[in-house]
Design an enzyme around this catalytic site. Structure first.
Site, PDB file in Angstrom:
ATOM      1  N   GLY A  58       0.853  -1.190   0.000  1.00  0.00           N
ATOM      2  CA  GLY A  58       0.000   0.000   0.000  1.00  0.00           C
ATOM      3  C   GLY A  58       0.886   1.236   0.000  1.00  0.00           C
ATOM      4  O   GLY A  58       2.084   1.141   0.289  1.00  0.00           O
ATOM      5  N   CYS A  85       5.309  -6.053   1.736  1.00  0.00           N
ATOM      6  CA  CYS A  85       5.662  -4.636   1.660  1.00  0.00           C
ATOM      7  C   CYS A  85       4.966  -3.831   2.772  1.00  0.00           C
ATOM      8  O   CYS A  85       5.278  -4.017   3.934  1.00  0.00           O
ATOM      9  CB  CYS A  85       5.356  -4.082   0.272  1.00  0.00           C
ATOM     10  SG  CYS A  85       6.200  -2.509  -0.006  1.00  0.00           S
ATOM     11  N   TYR A  86       3.999  -2.973   2.445  1.00  0.00           N
ATOM     12  CA  TYR A  86       3.320  -2.228   3.512  1.00  0.00           C
ATOM     13  C   TYR A  86       2.769  -3.187   4.566  1.00  0.00           C
ATOM     14  O   TYR A  86       2.827  -2.922   5.764  1.00  0.00           O
ATOM     15  CB  TYR A  86       2.184  -1.379   2.926  1.00  0.00           C
ATOM     16  CG  TYR A  86       1.407  -0.627   3.994  1.00  0.00           C
ATOM     17  CD1 TYR A  86       1.922   0.557   4.527  1.00  0.00           C
ATOM     18  CD2 TYR A  86       0.203  -1.120   4.501  1.00  0.00           C
ATOM     19  CE1 TYR A  86       1.228   1.226   5.536  1.00  0.00           C
ATOM     20  CE2 TYR A  86      -0.483  -0.451   5.508  1.00  0.00           C
ATOM     21  CZ  TYR A  86       0.029   0.722   6.017  1.00  0.00           C
ATOM     22  OH  TYR A  86      -0.639   1.390   7.018  1.00  0.00           O
ATOM     23  N   HIS A 172       8.126  -7.756  -3.316  1.00  0.00           N
ATOM     24  CA  HIS A 172       6.835  -8.170  -3.884  1.00  0.00           C
ATOM     25  C   HIS A 172       6.953  -9.528  -4.586  1.00  0.00           C
ATOM     26  O   HIS A 172       7.330  -9.581  -5.750  1.00  0.00           O
ATOM     27  CB  HIS A 172       6.345  -7.121  -4.895  1.00  0.00           C
ATOM     28  CG  HIS A 172       5.894  -5.864  -4.238  1.00  0.00           C
ATOM     29  ND1 HIS A 172       4.619  -5.691  -3.765  1.00  0.00           N
ATOM     30  CD2 HIS A 172       6.563  -4.729  -3.948  1.00  0.00           C
ATOM     31  CE1 HIS A 172       4.511  -4.488  -3.213  1.00  0.00           C
ATOM     32  NE2 HIS A 172       5.672  -3.878  -3.311  1.00  0.00           N
ATOM     33  N   GLU A 174       4.642 -11.291  -5.720  1.00  0.00           N
ATOM     34  CA  GLU A 174       3.576 -11.481  -6.707  1.00  0.00           C
ATOM     35  C   GLU A 174       3.937 -10.982  -8.097  1.00  0.00           C
ATOM     36  O   GLU A 174       3.308 -11.371  -9.074  1.00  0.00           O
ATOM     37  CB  GLU A 174       2.277 -10.815  -6.230  1.00  0.00           C
ATOM     38  CG  GLU A 174       2.268  -9.287  -6.204  1.00  0.00           C
ATOM     39  CD  GLU A 174       2.886  -8.669  -4.954  1.00  0.00           C
ATOM     40  OE1 GLU A 174       3.680  -9.359  -4.280  1.00  0.00           O
ATOM     41  OE2 GLU A 174       2.596  -7.503  -4.662  1.00  0.00           O
ATOM     42  N   ASP A 230     -16.987 -13.473 -21.800  1.00  0.00           N
ATOM     43  CA  ASP A 230     -17.709 -13.564 -20.526  1.00  0.00           C
ATOM     44  C   ASP A 230     -19.166 -13.977 -20.731  1.00  0.00           C
ATOM     45  O   ASP A 230     -19.661 -14.886 -20.065  1.00  0.00           O
ATOM     46  CB  ASP A 230     -17.649 -12.238 -19.764  1.00  0.00           C
ATOM     47  CG  ASP A 230     -16.206 -11.793 -19.531  1.00  0.00           C
ATOM     48  OD1 ASP A 230     -15.308 -12.644 -19.645  1.00  0.00           O
ATOM     49  OD2 ASP A 230     -15.987 -10.603 -19.242  1.00  0.00           O
ATOM     50  N   LYS A 373     -10.240 -13.403 -15.443  1.00  0.00           N
ATOM     51  CA  LYS A 373     -10.430 -13.617 -16.886  1.00  0.00           C
ATOM     52  C   LYS A 373      -9.837 -14.944 -17.376  1.00  0.00           C
ATOM     53  O   LYS A 373     -10.468 -15.681 -18.126  1.00  0.00           O
ATOM     54  CB  LYS A 373      -9.785 -12.456 -17.654  1.00  0.00           C
ATOM     55  CG  LYS A 373     -10.144 -12.426 -19.120  1.00  0.00           C
ATOM     56  CD  LYS A 373     -11.500 -11.820 -19.311  1.00  0.00           C
ATOM     57  CE  LYS A 373     -11.928 -11.751 -20.741  1.00  0.00           C
ATOM     58  NZ  LYS A 373     -13.168 -10.956 -20.871  1.00  0.00           N
TER      59      LYS A 373
END
Ligand code: XMP
Length: 517
Positions: A58, A85-86, A172, A174, A230, A373
């Site tokens: 964040g 992180c944050y 990070h 991710e 979708d 997605k």
């Protein structure tokens, strides 16, 4: 409709830009994952019974009084927590450590020394490239924690308290720039939280079909089918669940891509894969009539929007009262509309809210509401949809009208359809990972002199566009191989009547938009 996952990891969002990425990585590792805001009711978080919790990054400083925080009670639940992180700084700050502005800001790929005896770093090398992006750092550990990673500028780059199952990293995991980042998240999920990995698309599809059956009973459902991924997957799931109780309405407004109508009709229409009521409305003449002489882009959009509702309304009236209206809302729509995580509302999505008030129905069904997605595509494959439908790129509601400068009429539509089909065919020769997020041809209103055989031509120019983007709010130009562009350009001028020039659009968004109108 909500997923009844046997095990779940909960991502608590503190305003990080990568919240969805964390959830996707966890799901990729085979465990269902949801995102909630840090403001979410604590009792509710506990009631979800997560196997593990991840705090996101964040933009704030953990030591400032108004920064996002979460009640310290959460650390006493015995549920494993992983701060990123944050999230790592907040954990340390809350539990008695010290966080302050770092003497040296770290940004970018950084070589980090890891203690790979920690379950978090199991199987990793002892030096690993990690993505850093922080101004603050942990200056002093909270009691009970030990350091498991460091860099020269960041002596406390990762920590653990094995007994309380609390883990935190300054970098990070991710993002793809962190080598073995997926493994770190997977280690948290399996080595620390002890998950079994039960999130599989085939079981999701079976469960969704069963719960749609149960919910809808003998009710009637109406689904507006656009031919996009979708709405197609949504319709396919409903088709398998309730068959003839489903009516799909597909409106051909004359602004579809080449062969799109035929492909949709082949799958959903008579003799196709599903035994449903399928209505294909041929409204081409109606739309062309309304668009005659209109060149102003916003005006075109307005006309198409209004007429679409009118055509759909007329069909809905013929069908009469339905019990449910189906929508292909997917998880990013939910998160980005501010209903899921903490990210500011990025876009108000057409699928969330904004229901047509003329359709008489009692409730809405959104079978894909929990999926990303790529998971929707996977579900589409499980449901037996053809690959070309499942891998389709996004296509705007107003269709080719936003890819024609000047009047929309059968001739301009035909030119852009043909050019676009050739361009897509050439780009689709590239491996899937190398293809842009969106790529299409647009018809400009520029005419210029050319030469063909012995004759002079005075014809139109086509613009080719290719962009890479994750959120469609900003976009980079995709640098396609020269060969792809040249082949497409050659074929277009040779095969499409009334085109004698092809341009490539090198503009990012902003200042341009992705569409070309
Ligand atoms: P722009 O052109 O605004 O496009 O940069 C961003 C993304 O949104 C899509 N787009 C639309 N999608 N209805 C839609 O469903 C619309 O009216 C519409 N206009 C643009 C566009 O294709 C791109 O992916």
């Amino acid at each position: 409709m909500s997923v009844k996952a046997e095990e779940m990891i909960l991502v608590i969002d503190f305003g990080g830009q990568y919240n969805q990425l964390i959830a996707r990585r966890v799901r990729d590792s085979g465990v269902y994952c949801e995102i909630v805001s840090y403001k979410h009711n604590l009792a509710d978080i506990k009631a979800k019974n997560p196997k593990g919790i991840i705090f996101t990054g964040g933009p704030n400083s953990a030591y400032l009084p108004d920064s996002p925080n979460i009640d310290k009670e959460i650390y006493s639940w015995g549920i494993p927590i992983f701060g990123i992180c944050y999230g790592s700084q907040m954990m340390m700050h809350s539990l008695g450590g010290n966080v302050c502005e770092a003497p040296e800001r770290e940004y970018g790929k950084t070589l980090v020394d890891l203690d790979n005896t920690s379950p978090l770093f199991k199987g990793l090398p002892d030096k690993n490239i990690c993505w850093m992006s922080h101004n603050d750092y942990i200056e002093k550990l909270a009691p009970g924690f030990e350091i498991i990673a460091h860099t020269p500028a960041c002596p406390i780059a990762a920590v653990q308290d094995k007994a309380r199952k609390l883990y935190a990293v300054q970098f990070h995991p991710e993002v793809l720039h962190t080598e073995n980042g997926k493994q770190i998240l997977s280690n948290f999920v399996y080595e620390v939280c002890g998950c079994a990995g039960t999130w599989k698309m085939d079981s999701f599809v079976q469960e969704t079909i069963a719960s749609l059956k149960e919910k809808i009973g003998d009710g009637k459902v109406l689904c507006a089918l656009s031919g996009g991924v979708d709405s197609s997957v949504c319709a396919a799931a409903l088709a398998k669940a309730i068959g003839k109780q489903l009516t799909c309405v597909f409106v051909d407004h004359g602004l579809l891509r080449k062969n799109e109508k035929e492909e949709v009709c082949a799958v959903f229409g008579e003799g196709g894969q599903f035994d449903i009521n399928f209505v294909c409305v041929d409204a081409r003449e109606h739309f062309y009539g309304k668009l005659k002489g209109v060149v102003e882009p916003e005006r075109k959009r307005k006309i198409i929007g209004e007429e679409f509702i009118r055509v759909f309304e007329a069909e809905a009236k013929k069908i009469g009262k339905v019990d449910y209206l189906a929508q292909g809302t997917i998880y990013p729509d939910v998160v980005e509309s501010g209903l899921g995580g903490e990210s500011a509302t990025i876009k108000s999505h057409h699928n969330v809210g904004g229901l047509p008030d003329f359709v008489d129905f009692k409730e809405i069904v959104e079978p894909l509401r929990d999926l990303f997605k790529d998971e929707v595509r996977q579900a589409g494959r499980e449901l037996g949809l053809p690959e070309e439908l499942v891998i389709r790129q996004p296509f705007p509601g107003p269709g080719l009208a936003v890819r024609i400068i000047g009047e929309v009429n059968p001739e301009s539509v035909s030119i852009v359809q043909e050019a676009d089909a050739i361009y897509r065919m050439e780009v689709d020769k590239l491996p899937f990972e190398q293809r842009p997020s969106q790529y299409f041809a647009a018809l400009t209103n520029m005419r210029s002199v050319g030469v063909m055989g012995d004759g002079r031509t005075y014809d139109y120019a086509i613009a080719l566009r290719a962009v890479t983007t994750t959120d469609f709010m900003t976009a980079e130009v995709t640098l396609l191989p020269q060969e792809t562009i040249c082949n497409a350009a050659n074929r277009i001028v040779n095969e499409v009547p009334h085109v004698n020039r092809v341009f490539f659009d090198y503009t990012t968004k902003p200042p341009a938009t992705i569409e070309f109108e």
